[in-house]
Design an enzyme around this catalytic site. Structure first.
Site, PDB file in Angstrom:
ATOM      1  N   HIS A 192      50.027  56.117 -40.525  1.00 13.44           N
ATOM      2  CA  HIS A 192      48.765  56.856 -40.455  1.00 13.44           C
ATOM      3  C   HIS A 192      48.023  56.872 -41.792  1.00 13.44           C
ATOM      4  CE1 HIS A 192      51.069  59.396 -37.285  1.00 13.44           C
ATOM      5  NE2 HIS A 192      50.551  58.328 -36.725  1.00 13.44           N
ATOM      6  N   LYS A 219      48.796  62.207 -50.706  1.00 12.47           N
ATOM      7  CA  LYS A 219      49.806  63.098 -50.134  1.00 12.47           C
ATOM      8  C   LYS A 219      51.007  63.201 -51.060  1.00 12.47           C
ATOM      9  CE  LYS A 219      48.698  61.776 -45.387  1.00 12.47           C
ATOM     10  NZ  LYS A 219      49.185  61.053 -44.195  1.00 12.47           N
ATOM     11  N   TYR A 247      54.258  68.062 -46.179  1.00 16.43           N
ATOM     12  CA  TYR A 247      53.425  67.291 -47.099  1.00 16.43           C
ATOM     13  C   TYR A 247      52.153  68.030 -47.452  1.00 16.43           C
ATOM     14  CZ  TYR A 247      51.305  65.541 -42.695  1.00 16.43           C
ATOM     15  OH  TYR A 247      50.718  65.428 -41.461  1.00 16.43           O
ATOM     16  N   ASP A 303      50.472  56.568 -31.245  1.00 22.46           N
ATOM     17  CA  ASP A 303      51.065  55.615 -32.182  1.00 22.46           C
ATOM     18  C   ASP A 303      51.396  54.279 -31.520  1.00 22.46           C
ATOM     19  OD1 ASP A 303      50.741  57.409 -34.215  1.00 22.46           O
ATOM     20  OD2 ASP A 303      52.865  57.888 -34.443  1.00 22.46           O
TER      21      ASP A 303
END
Length: 181
Positions: free
Chosen positions: A62, A72, A132, A170
């Protein structure tokens, strides 16, 4: 905090200093000034996210594109995952290359992923608690991804393909060459 360069430019593995004794352990999971000193730049994290995934769940690859691209800082609180980062910055000398590392609640390692990279992980333990920090808010219209088994990227996920569990979203992600012809 120990900061280790990866094969991807500006992507780092961070190892906190862990204090352990007969009572258990303690470590500082995030300290903005130490973090920024370690990676050599300022990052203003705006959003924290958390997921719990069962064994075999693969989330990714992603990323958010354009002005909503995200840096991130990822880590696993409990369990273990194989974490994968792909450089999508077309002007980078590591464009199209990937880095992977096992993250776990035992090794306490973190990965800093700069803007312009795709990210994903597969859960290796019975369950994993993954957290995250992001320096940009989630923006649905800017989300994108690349199918995990893309033949151009040739990522070995270290997990039996027949046992991988994907979301429908996904499963339908485009190939690398569709996004970067």
């Amino acid at each position: 905090m120990n900061c280790i360069s990866t094969n991807l430019k500006d992507c780092f593995v961070l190892e906190p200093q862990v204090f352990e004794d007969e009572r258990g352990l303690f470590f500082e999971s995030y300290n903005q000034s130490k973090f920024e000193e370690a990676i050599g730049k300022q990052v203003n994290f705006l959003q924290d996210n958390q997921s719990i995934s069962k064994k075999g769940v693969l989330r990714g690859l992603h990323f958010q594109k354009g002005k909503f691209a995200q840096s991130k800082l990822v880590r696993v609180v409990q369990g273990e995952v194989l974490d994968v980062v792909v450089d999508l910055r077309e002007k980078s000398e590591t464009f199209g290359q990937h880095f992977k590392l096992n993250l776990s609640g035992k090794n306490n390692k973190m990965i800093f992923i700069p803007k312009g990279m795709a990210h994903g992980f597969v859960t290796l333990s019975e369950e994993a608690l993954f957290t995250y920090k992001c320096d940009e808010y989630y923006h649905k219209a800017s989300e994108n991804g690349i199918i995990y088994n893309d033949e151009t990227l040739q990522i070995d996920w270290g997990y039996p393909v027949k046992d991988i569990i994907l979301s429908q979203k996904d499963e339908e992600l485009p190939k690398f060459k569709e996004l970067f012809p």
